[in-house]
Design a protein around this motif. Structure first.
Motif, short mmCIF file in Angstrom:
data_model
loop_
_atom_site.label_atom_id
_atom_site.label_comp_id
_atom_site.label_asym_id
_atom_site.label_seq_id
_atom_site.Cartn_x
_atom_site.Cartn_y
_atom_site.Cartn_z
N ALA A 52 0.83 -1.21 0.00
CA ALA A 52 0.00 0.00 0.00
C ALA A 52 0.86 1.26 0.00
O ALA A 52 0.59 2.21 -0.76
N LEU A 53 1.89 1.29 0.82
CA LEU A 53 2.75 2.48 0.90
C LEU A 53 3.50 2.72 -0.41
O LEU A 53 3.64 3.86 -0.87
N ILE A 54 4.01 1.65 -1.02
CA ILE A 54 4.75 1.81 -2.27
C ILE A 54 3.83 2.28 -3.39
O ILE A 54 4.16 3.23 -4.12
N TRP A 87 -4.13 -1.06 8.57
CA TRP A 87 -4.35 0.38 8.47
C TRP A 87 -3.63 1.14 9.58
O TRP A 87 -3.04 2.19 9.34
N GLU A 88 -3.66 0.62 10.79
CA GLU A 88 -2.94 1.26 11.89
C GLU A 88 -1.46 1.36 11.60
O GLU A 88 -0.80 2.37 11.90
N LEU A 89 -0.89 0.31 11.01
CA LEU A 89 0.53 0.33 10.64
C LEU A 89 0.81 1.34 9.54
O LEU A 89 1.75 2.13 9.62
N VAL A 90 -0.02 1.30 8.51
CA VAL A 90 0.21 2.15 7.34
C VAL A 90 0.13 3.63 7.72
O VAL A 90 1.00 4.43 7.35
N GLY A 106 4.32 12.12 -1.28
CA GLY A 106 2.93 12.53 -1.39
C GLY A 106 2.11 12.32 -0.14
O GLY A 106 0.87 12.37 -0.18
N GLY A 107 2.79 12.08 0.99
CA GLY A 107 2.06 11.96 2.24
C GLY A 107 1.46 10.60 2.47
O GLY A 107 1.82 9.61 1.84
N ALA A 108 0.51 10.53 3.37
CA ALA A 108 -0.03 9.26 3.84
C ALA A 108 -1.16 8.76 2.95
O ALA A 108 -1.75 9.50 2.17
N VAL A 109 -1.48 7.48 3.11
CA VAL A 109 -2.66 6.89 2.51
C VAL A 109 -3.88 7.50 3.20
O VAL A 109 -3.88 7.73 4.41
N LYS A 110 -4.95 7.80 2.45
CA LYS A 110 -6.06 8.60 2.97
C LYS A 110 -6.86 7.89 4.06
O LYS A 110 -7.18 8.47 5.10
N ASN A 111 -7.24 6.65 3.82
CA ASN A 111 -8.06 5.92 4.77
C ASN A 111 -7.97 4.43 4.47
O ASN A 111 -7.29 4.03 3.53
N LYS A 112 -8.67 3.62 5.25
CA LYS A 112 -8.57 2.17 5.10
C LYS A 112 -9.07 1.71 3.73
O LYS A 112 -8.46 0.84 3.10
N GLU A 113 -10.17 2.29 3.26
CA GLU A 113 -10.71 1.89 1.96
C GLU A 113 -9.74 2.26 0.85
O GLU A 113 -9.54 1.50 -0.10
#
Length: 353
Positions: A52-54, A87-90, A106-113
């Motif tokens: 997800a992060l990559i 999601w907590e980890l990401v 570009g910052g963090a992933v927006k949300n779990k979905e």
């Protein structure tokens, strides 16, 4: 003027660095959250989180590029508790360098979905046309689970040719001169964690894995081998991944007396690229098995840019443009250019290879 693929290299390095930090957090957690995929291989919350992060970094910087990635999100849509853990980890994994985190990645992933959608977007079929990224969020999952070597892998292919490759190896020693051993980097986290990278035609580098921005890198090169009998070789831990019996016969024919070093993941590619080892053999275990492109793309480029040659057992370059697998190849031989031909000749003399 910036060099070709300079932006791609920077984004890839920082994305792999951030994902490697997430995997290290999971690695140090005794409850790794193992589930099973349809092929019965283990997968952890680290695989999903790292992917997800990559992909988030790639989508921010190169939104039209295709992505071939190992994981898909259906399991997370079925298991809300597992998705919550990931999601907590990401959302809590960030680099200490705010500029790198926000301006480059570009910052963090927006949300779990959004996280699950990102994981699912690595479904490209691959091929010879256009820009395609290949991701293995944790290569060597069994090594990861047993406390051994693993790698976070990312490569960019353009029209089927690998142009950029980055490997994050959190458990390899930072010291490029550290000898190759199955327990390399075991023990304390101190002195462990390496990012290997290469751009086609620009050489290969290693740098320490840090939680801040990129540390300074230094050029790496394969060790010159003049006497094959003095060489060392590495292979997979899992007998199902490489024919260890044939590898032993090849070593004997080459006059190599040292026992093989068995380690998981593309950490093997990084290890020989920096001269800690000399030869990497991955010999076919069945006539039907096809290697996945994400298991080799980054390591293949890094070894070649460090002065090595990588082919299959028939002497053909690895073909990353066929699709999601190396369907046109059989096995892998990586060695310094000067001796690759000798190794290949001996490999081909072993019946059944």
């Amino acid at each position: 003027m910036s060099s070709p693929y300079s932006k791609e290299l920077l984004v890839a390095q920082l994305a792999v660095q951030r994902a490697s930090l997430l995997t290290r957090r999971v690695f140090l957690d005794s409850a790794k959250g193992t589930v099973s995929k349809s092929d019965a291989s283990p997968v952890t919350i680290g695989d999903f989180g790292a992917q997800a992060l990559i992909i988030a970094a790639l989508r921010h910087n190169f939104p039209s590029d295709e992505i071939v990635a190992e994981e898909e999100g259906s399991k997370l849509r079925e298991d809300a508790a597992l998705a919550d853990r990931i999601w907590e980890l990401v959302k809590s994994t960030k680099l200490d360098d705010e500029k790198a985190e926000t301006e480059v990645l570009g910052g963090a992933v927006k949300n779990k979905e959004h996280m699950i959608d990102l994981i699912d977007s690595g479904n490209s079929k691959g091929g010879r046309a256009g820009r395609i990224w290949a991701i293995d969020p944790i290569d060597g999952t069994k090594g990861f689970l047993r406390g051994g070597q693993y790698a976070v892998c990312l490569a960019l292919m353009v029209d089927g040719d690998v142009k950029v490759g980055v490997l994050g190896c959190p458990n390899l020693p930072v010291d490029d001169a550290a000898p190759l051993s199955a327990d390399a980097g075991a023990g304390s986290d101190e002195g462990r964690g390496v990012i290997f990278s290469a751009v086609l035609g620009q050489g290969a580098t290693s740098r320490p894995l840090t939680s801040a921005g990129l540390a300074g890198g230094k050029s790496i090169a394969m060790k010159p081998v003049t006497e094959l009998s003095a060489a060392s070789f590495c292979e997979s831990v899992e007998a199902g991944h490489s024919n260890q019996g044939d590898a032993a016969k090849i070593a004997e024919k080459l006059g190599i007396t040292r026992p093989s070093v068995r380690m998981d993941s593309q950490a093997k590619y990084g290890s020989i690229a920096r001269g800690a080892g000399d030869i990497y053999l991955r010999l076919p275990t069945s006539k039907t098995y096809q290697e996945k492109i994400w298991d080799h793309a980054a390591g293949d480029l890094i070894v070649r840019e460090a002065g090595g040659q990588v082919t299959d057992v028939l002497g053909r370059r690895l073909d990353f443009g066929h699709g999601r697998t190396l369907a046109e190849n059989k096995g892998v031989i990586a060695a310094p250019k000067a001796v690759h031909g000798q190794v290949l000749k001996v490999v081909q003399e072993v019946p059944g290879v």
